[in-house]
Design an enzyme around this catalytic site. Sequence first.
Site, mmCIF file in Angstrom:
data_model
loop_
_atom_site.group_PDB
_atom_site.id
_atom_site.type_symbol
_atom_site.label_atom_id
_atom_site.label_comp_id
_atom_site.label_asym_id
_atom_site.label_seq_id
_atom_site.Cartn_x
_atom_site.Cartn_y
_atom_site.Cartn_z
ATOM 1 N N ILE A 40 0.833 -1.200 0.000
ATOM 2 C CA ILE A 40 0.000 0.000 0.000
ATOM 3 C C ILE A 40 0.872 1.256 0.000
ATOM 4 C CG2 ILE A 40 -1.587 1.333 1.467
ATOM 5 C CD1 ILE A 40 -2.906 -1.365 2.235
ATOM 6 N N SER A 164 -6.780 0.614 9.964
ATOM 7 C CA SER A 164 -7.313 -0.612 9.358
ATOM 8 C C SER A 164 -8.786 -0.766 9.706
ATOM 9 C CB SER A 164 -6.558 -1.838 9.874
ATOM 10 O OG SER A 164 -7.206 -3.021 9.451
ATOM 11 N N TYR A 179 -3.214 -6.694 16.673
ATOM 12 C CA TYR A 179 -3.202 -5.837 15.479
ATOM 13 C C TYR A 179 -4.367 -4.840 15.539
ATOM 14 C CZ TYR A 179 -3.546 -4.564 10.495
ATOM 15 O OH TYR A 179 -3.627 -3.873 9.310
ATOM 16 N N LYS A 183 -4.299 -0.702 15.588
ATOM 17 C CA LYS A 183 -4.931 0.162 14.594
ATOM 18 C C LYS A 183 -5.991 1.066 15.226
ATOM 19 C CE LYS A 183 -2.454 -1.076 11.078
ATOM 20 N NZ LYS A 183 -1.563 -0.108 10.395
ATOM 21 N N THR A 214 -2.225 -7.239 -1.320
ATOM 22 C CA THR A 214 -0.794 -6.878 -1.221
ATOM 23 C C THR A 214 -0.043 -8.125 -0.767
ATOM 24 O OG1 THR A 214 -0.870 -6.300 1.127
ATOM 25 C CG2 THR A 214 -1.339 -4.516 -0.422
#
Length: 277
Positions: A40, A164, A179, A183, A214
């Site tokens: 990204i 995210s 995670y 975020k 990605t």
Amino acid sequence: MASEINAKESIAADFKSQTIFESMSLKGKVTVVTGAARGIGLALARGAAELGSDIAILDSLHEPSEDLSSWETLRVHIKYYRTDVTHLDQLTETFARIKNDLGGIDNCITAAGLVLDKPFHDHEWDECSKILNVNVMGTFFCAQLASKTMKEQKKKGSIVMIASNAANVAIPSRNMSMYTASKGAIQSLTRALAVELAEFGIRVNSVSPGFIATEMIMEACRRDSDLWNVFSSKPPMQRIGARSDLKGIVGYLLTDAASYTTGTDVVVDGGLACGHS
Ligand SMILES: NC(=O)c1ccc[n+]([C@@H]2O[C@H](COP(=O)([O-])OP(=O)(O)OC[C@H]3O[C@@H](n4cnc5c(N)ncnc54)[C@H](O)[C@@H]3O)[C@@H](O)[C@H]2O)c1
């Protein structure tokens, strides 16, 4: 009475002083993009370059995943700085070099990030520290170094942090507690910095992508072959996102076209946060 008349005149002219195309130019600006050797970040660096900005790419990889000399046709300066965002000494030195090499810093996009997908009960301290170090501390100090330069320059600046959709919606087949926490921190940091840096003319926004194709996503699919199906069928739009789905919105947030937009999070997830199959 006179000031009322002046106010009327300026209201009449305000939306005609620049065309949309003029306000969306980044000509003469310098944009720092972290985590832009691939994925990204690389696409967002390309987007800012297409809008006319000079680009400083920061990443811990030895070299970018594509030959940046092919971007020469854009007629902007592009420089690669191998830097680990979790080492403040390296970061400080790199930001000083960017100022010296490119003449300043006007914008910053923070895309360097790591993901961890495993059950909550299996998360270990060291891997959680690593996620927080890159995703939160790295973002925090890149924003700090970039905005210090913007403040010194006494010019407007824009920071876009990549958060995210994990911070907005949990998908049963994915286990990303740490995670997600990292975020969520970015979305909160966006609001805090938007308020604290507004007096210096620095805008701060975040973008929360859904599933975007990605290397990060492909690595997850190689570990679990069912995931590709999740990524492409869960969003109401029934497809996985592409990096090109993010270029426009991030480019826009950097430019004067977004001059009154700060402290917001823009969700780009094919509708996932509203509901999923
Ligand atoms: N791909 C997705 O579906 C998706 C969805 C939501 C959010 N994001 C976020 O977008 C960002 C980019 O993700 P991506 O999919 O392009 O991942 P990616 O793994 O392809 O790219 C991440 C880049 O960050 C760099 N990086 C990692 N640790 C670093 C460090 N310590 N110092 C400097 N650079 C470092 C990597 O070398 C890599 O080039 C991440 O913050 C990720 O959390 C991705």
